[in-house]
Scaffold this motif. Sequence first.
Motif, PDB file in Angstrom:
ATOM      1  N   MET A 268       0.817  -1.218   0.000  1.00 11.37           N
ATOM      2  CA  MET A 268       0.000   0.000   0.000  1.00 11.37           C
ATOM      3  C   MET A 268       0.844   1.259   0.000  1.00 11.37           C
ATOM      4  O   MET A 268       0.343   2.340   0.235  1.00 11.37           O
ATOM      5  CB  MET A 268      -0.955   0.023   1.177  1.00 11.37           C
ATOM      6  N   CYS A 269       2.152   1.071  -0.207  1.00  5.93           N
ATOM      7  CA  CYS A 269       2.952   2.292  -0.307  1.00  5.93           C
ATOM      8  C   CYS A 269       2.476   3.105  -1.490  1.00  5.93           C
ATOM      9  O   CYS A 269       2.407   4.321  -1.444  1.00  5.93           O
ATOM     10  CB  CYS A 269       4.422   1.938  -0.489  1.00  5.93           C
ATOM     11  N   THR A 270       2.150   2.405  -2.553  1.00  5.05           N
ATOM     12  CA  THR A 270       1.742   3.097  -3.767  1.00  5.05           C
ATOM     13  C   THR A 270       0.241   3.283  -3.836  1.00  5.05           C
ATOM     14  O   THR A 270      -0.244   4.203  -4.483  1.00  5.05           O
ATOM     15  CB  THR A 270       2.174   2.296  -4.998  1.00  5.05           C
ATOM     16  N   GLY A 271      -0.489   2.390  -3.230  1.00  2.00           N
ATOM     17  CA  GLY A 271      -1.950   2.419  -3.328  1.00  2.00           C
ATOM     18  C   GLY A 271      -2.456   1.932  -4.669  1.00  2.00           C
ATOM     19  O   GLY A 271      -3.651   2.053  -4.961  1.00  2.00           O
ATOM     20  N   ILE A 272      -1.568   1.388  -5.479  1.00  2.00           N
ATOM     21  CA  ILE A 272      -1.977   0.954  -6.819  1.00  2.00           C
ATOM     22  C   ILE A 272      -2.381  -0.512  -6.757  1.00  2.00           C
ATOM     23  O   ILE A 272      -1.539  -1.405  -6.582  1.00  2.00           O
ATOM     24  CB  ILE A 272      -0.829   1.148  -7.830  1.00  2.00           C
ATOM     25  N   VAL A 273      -3.670  -0.759  -6.864  1.00  2.00           N
ATOM     26  CA  VAL A 273      -4.173  -2.129  -6.840  1.00  2.00           C
ATOM     27  C   VAL A 273      -5.374  -2.230  -7.760  1.00  2.00           C
ATOM     28  O   VAL A 273      -6.213  -1.319  -7.803  1.00  2.00           O
ATOM     29  CB  VAL A 273      -4.529  -2.576  -5.397  1.00  2.00           C
TER      30      VAL A 273
ATOM     31  N   SER B   5      -5.773 -10.177  -7.156  1.00  2.00           N
ATOM     32  CA  SER B   5      -5.427  -8.813  -6.783  1.00  2.00           C
ATOM     33  C   SER B   5      -4.078  -8.484  -7.410  1.00  2.00           C
ATOM     34  O   SER B   5      -3.086  -9.172  -7.168  1.00  2.00           O
ATOM     35  CB  SER B   5      -5.350  -8.715  -5.249  1.00  2.00           C
TER      36      SER B   5
ATOM     37  N   TYR C 241       0.899  -2.779  -7.952  1.00  2.00           N
ATOM     38  CA  TYR C 241       2.224  -2.271  -8.330  1.00  2.00           C
ATOM     39  C   TYR C 241       2.800  -1.667  -7.069  1.00  2.00           C
ATOM     40  O   TYR C 241       2.348  -0.631  -6.597  1.00  2.00           O
ATOM     41  CB  TYR C 241       2.078  -1.216  -9.430  1.00  2.00           C
TER      42      TYR C 241
ATOM     43  N   HIS D 299       6.093  -2.274  -3.690  1.00  2.00           N
ATOM     44  CA  HIS D 299       7.403  -2.778  -3.290  1.00  2.00           C
ATOM     45  C   HIS D 299       7.275  -4.259  -2.930  1.00  2.00           C
ATOM     46  O   HIS D 299       6.450  -4.608  -2.095  1.00  2.00           O
ATOM     47  CB  HIS D 299       7.934  -1.992  -2.095  1.00  2.00           C
TER      48      HIS D 299
END
Lengths: 94, 284
Positions: free
Chosen positions: A1-6, A28, A31, A33
């Motif tokens: 969830m560092c990027t929040g891209i899911v 799921s 993108y 780490h």
Amino acid sequence: MCTGIVENAKVSGSGKGPDGWYPLDQASVSYDHPDHAQSGRAIIIDFLNEAVGPKARIAVELTPESARNLVHAILASLSRGEGEGVRAKDEPPQ
Amino acid sequence: MKNIKIRRLSKEKLNKPALHRPQASIESMHKYRTDMYEGMIAETVVVRGHGGTNINAYFARPLGPGPFPGVVLIHHAPGWDEWYRETTRKFAHHGYLAVSPNIYYPFGQGAPEDVAAKVRAAGGVPDDDVVGDIAESLSYLKSLPQSNGKAGLFGTCSGGRQVFLVACRTKGFDAAVDCWGGRVVMSKQELTAKYPVAPIDYTKDLSCPLLGLFGEEDQFPTPQQVEQHEQELKKYGKTYEFHMYPKAGHGFFYYDRAAYRQEQAVDGWNKLFAFFEKYLGTTD
């Protein structure tokens, strides 16, 4: 969830984990780490079954380049098996 | 620290960041001697979470009556994992009452990375829930008879973002350390029901001094986003220190990942403990 891209996709099929085969209901795709892959960022794919719980997870972490290769391989296989009508959304229409 | 130079953003203009060598050595941070007694206890406990629920937490403390300062640790996106247990004990080793609540508790139990995957698929933990969980852990620490009445906040990765969020939305912390927290700066498109407000928009409410440790090669947050955050802190006259490490990306403390950068990590830990000692005090 560092990027929040899911991006989540409903899927039907089966996956094999440490406890054997189980039905899948969700993929799921993140993108983010990676936990294990030697890459700063990765496409993380978790095949899940919500009803079974956290242990029902088949995980892969792919470098962005290899994730693209996988996308092409999946689409190529689908195309060969089900016809030329199957193509990636970002491919220009013929 | 012979080969890297660190930009201390808070002391210089953004366009001309200063380069300086760190002054503190690792030796200066350890006050233990070989002839000293040392002991700690570390165990899983149950603490209150948001909304009056119970969640589990890992609690480590030095043996003895104290008084000791406290630290609440907010774990990172990969989950409530071994690294966070070790880090909780590290704080206890340095003289802190340290508690690491499992903010993923409501998502079920299992291997940390499997629970984290479930949280990831669900789009993360709502900000309101995290604020509630951490506020309860702060109350837990301050209720302990060994507490010196002061408490800090530490988090990395998504936990770093949540550190800033909590430090803005609650009162009672005396210092906060945000390690490479991404998405403090968020576009409108990134806002969701779980993340309704970009943390940077709470900056005016920051309630305690802030230390930020970042890597120049990080993309979440980018150095530009860190600078944007710093502009906001300056705008509201907040007390803070930001350090931007060259040749480091996201997660450079994580010795178990490819991102680990030894020199930067050692220096970062030194800065962190110096910061906490300044604002929280120790019994040494």
